[in-house]
Scaffold this active site. Sequence first.
Site, short mmCIF file in Angstrom:
data_model
loop_
_atom_site.label_atom_id
_atom_site.label_comp_id
_atom_site.label_asym_id
_atom_site.label_seq_id
_atom_site.Cartn_x
_atom_site.Cartn_y
_atom_site.Cartn_z
N GLU A 33 -27.23 -9.29 -25.85
CA GLU A 33 -26.18 -8.30 -25.59
C GLU A 33 -24.95 -8.54 -26.46
O GLU A 33 -24.33 -7.60 -26.95
CB GLU A 33 -25.80 -8.33 -24.10
CG GLU A 33 -26.87 -7.80 -23.18
CD GLU A 33 -27.20 -6.34 -23.44
OE1 GLU A 33 -26.36 -5.60 -23.98
OE2 GLU A 33 -28.32 -5.93 -23.09
N TYR A 116 -18.97 -5.33 -19.02
CA TYR A 116 -20.25 -4.83 -19.53
C TYR A 116 -21.31 -5.93 -19.57
O TYR A 116 -22.42 -5.77 -19.05
CB TYR A 116 -20.09 -4.23 -20.93
CG TYR A 116 -21.43 -4.04 -21.61
CD1 TYR A 116 -22.28 -3.02 -21.21
CD2 TYR A 116 -21.87 -4.93 -22.59
CE1 TYR A 116 -23.54 -2.86 -21.79
CE2 TYR A 116 -23.12 -4.80 -23.17
CZ TYR A 116 -23.95 -3.76 -22.76
OH TYR A 116 -25.18 -3.62 -23.32
N ASP A 134 -21.59 0.61 -21.57
CA ASP A 134 -21.25 0.48 -22.99
C ASP A 134 -21.08 1.87 -23.59
O ASP A 134 -21.02 2.87 -22.88
CB ASP A 134 -22.33 -0.33 -23.72
CG ASP A 134 -23.67 0.40 -23.78
OD1 ASP A 134 -23.82 1.45 -23.11
OD2 ASP A 134 -24.57 -0.07 -24.50
#
Length: 373
Positions: A33, A116, A134
């Site tokens: 991520e 996030y 996101d």
Amino acid sequence: MNFQEELCAWYKIHHRDLPFRQTRDPYAIWVSEIMAQQTRIDSMLPYYQRWMERWPTVQALAEAPIEEVLQVWQGLGYYNRARKLHEGAKVVVERYQGVLPADIEQLRSIPGIGFYTAGAIGSIAYGLRAPAVDGNVLRVSTRVLQYSEDITKKPTVDFVWHQVYDWMEGSDPAVFTQAMMEIGALVCTPKNPQCLLCPLATFCGAGQTGTWNQYPVKKKAKPPVELELYTYWIENDQDEILISRDWSDGLMKGLYRLPQSAVPLNQTEQLDHIGRRKHVFSHRVWNMECYRGRLAAGVQETLPEDCFWLAKSELDAIPIVGAHRKWLNDDLAEETSTAGQTVQTAADRAKSNEVQPSTRRLSNAGSPVKKKG
């Protein structure tokens, strides 16, 4: 089927087979991520695979020198992401015995993990009902809802977060989170979305009214600040190059660079002006007047502080800012190519000497060498 059922059913059939989707390891998900932020998936995949081979656990990353971490990251840009990953790994080892916690608030207490990333780790690795909002999710959500507030504002992100939380009800959080990301990447794209193929078409206000290009609403970013700089490639008589560790401009701490400043060095006139190079960052532009040359030992003593000599053969062993790495790579590659051509030319001449000596003498006699200058 309802919204989440349509979305998750589509994902199970059409999702991309990516290495970090084949695991529920929270550390692997964390790394993927962070790397995927501001970087295309196809670009980050080789980096992700090298990273996981080198540091397969949080403990391994925490024990790695930061210089080595930055070196492996080199090419992905936004180097603060790598620094935060390294710093965060140390905190996870010290505070959580090397295991990322299955708690959103605890995840958010780790350096580099915000709303996030905590949502992504929590939902994908641990199955928590934790939205990961996101850019893809903001785009899909505002189009579905025809929500026209600025997505750079916190109230808009909060609104979307709560809406996504409601949509997650009754679904597998890991599947739902990845499905929202995937549909934004493959179908509900910024330009030319495939509305006719979208599983959410019956739920999407912007798709039904043909107004997808009005969402999301985003305030225009300020143009990057342009800096005029003098950049130096300085060598000595031992085939070493001068490297700087001056990070006073606040950019990319931990990455080395060529000596560079807003004012010219006193030795500038003793160097050759190579030309002008430009490198664009997200918020700054380096316009570099580039100088190169070799300086005598006496002159070297007056060079800037925070500099050291490094053998040219060792340049690949340290992390160097991309703007300068490109210049180094370009010119060194050209020098290698030229050297190879010279060797080949010498071999050809030797061969010519053996086969056609008289032709060579006549050719040389008709082509006098011109002196430079």
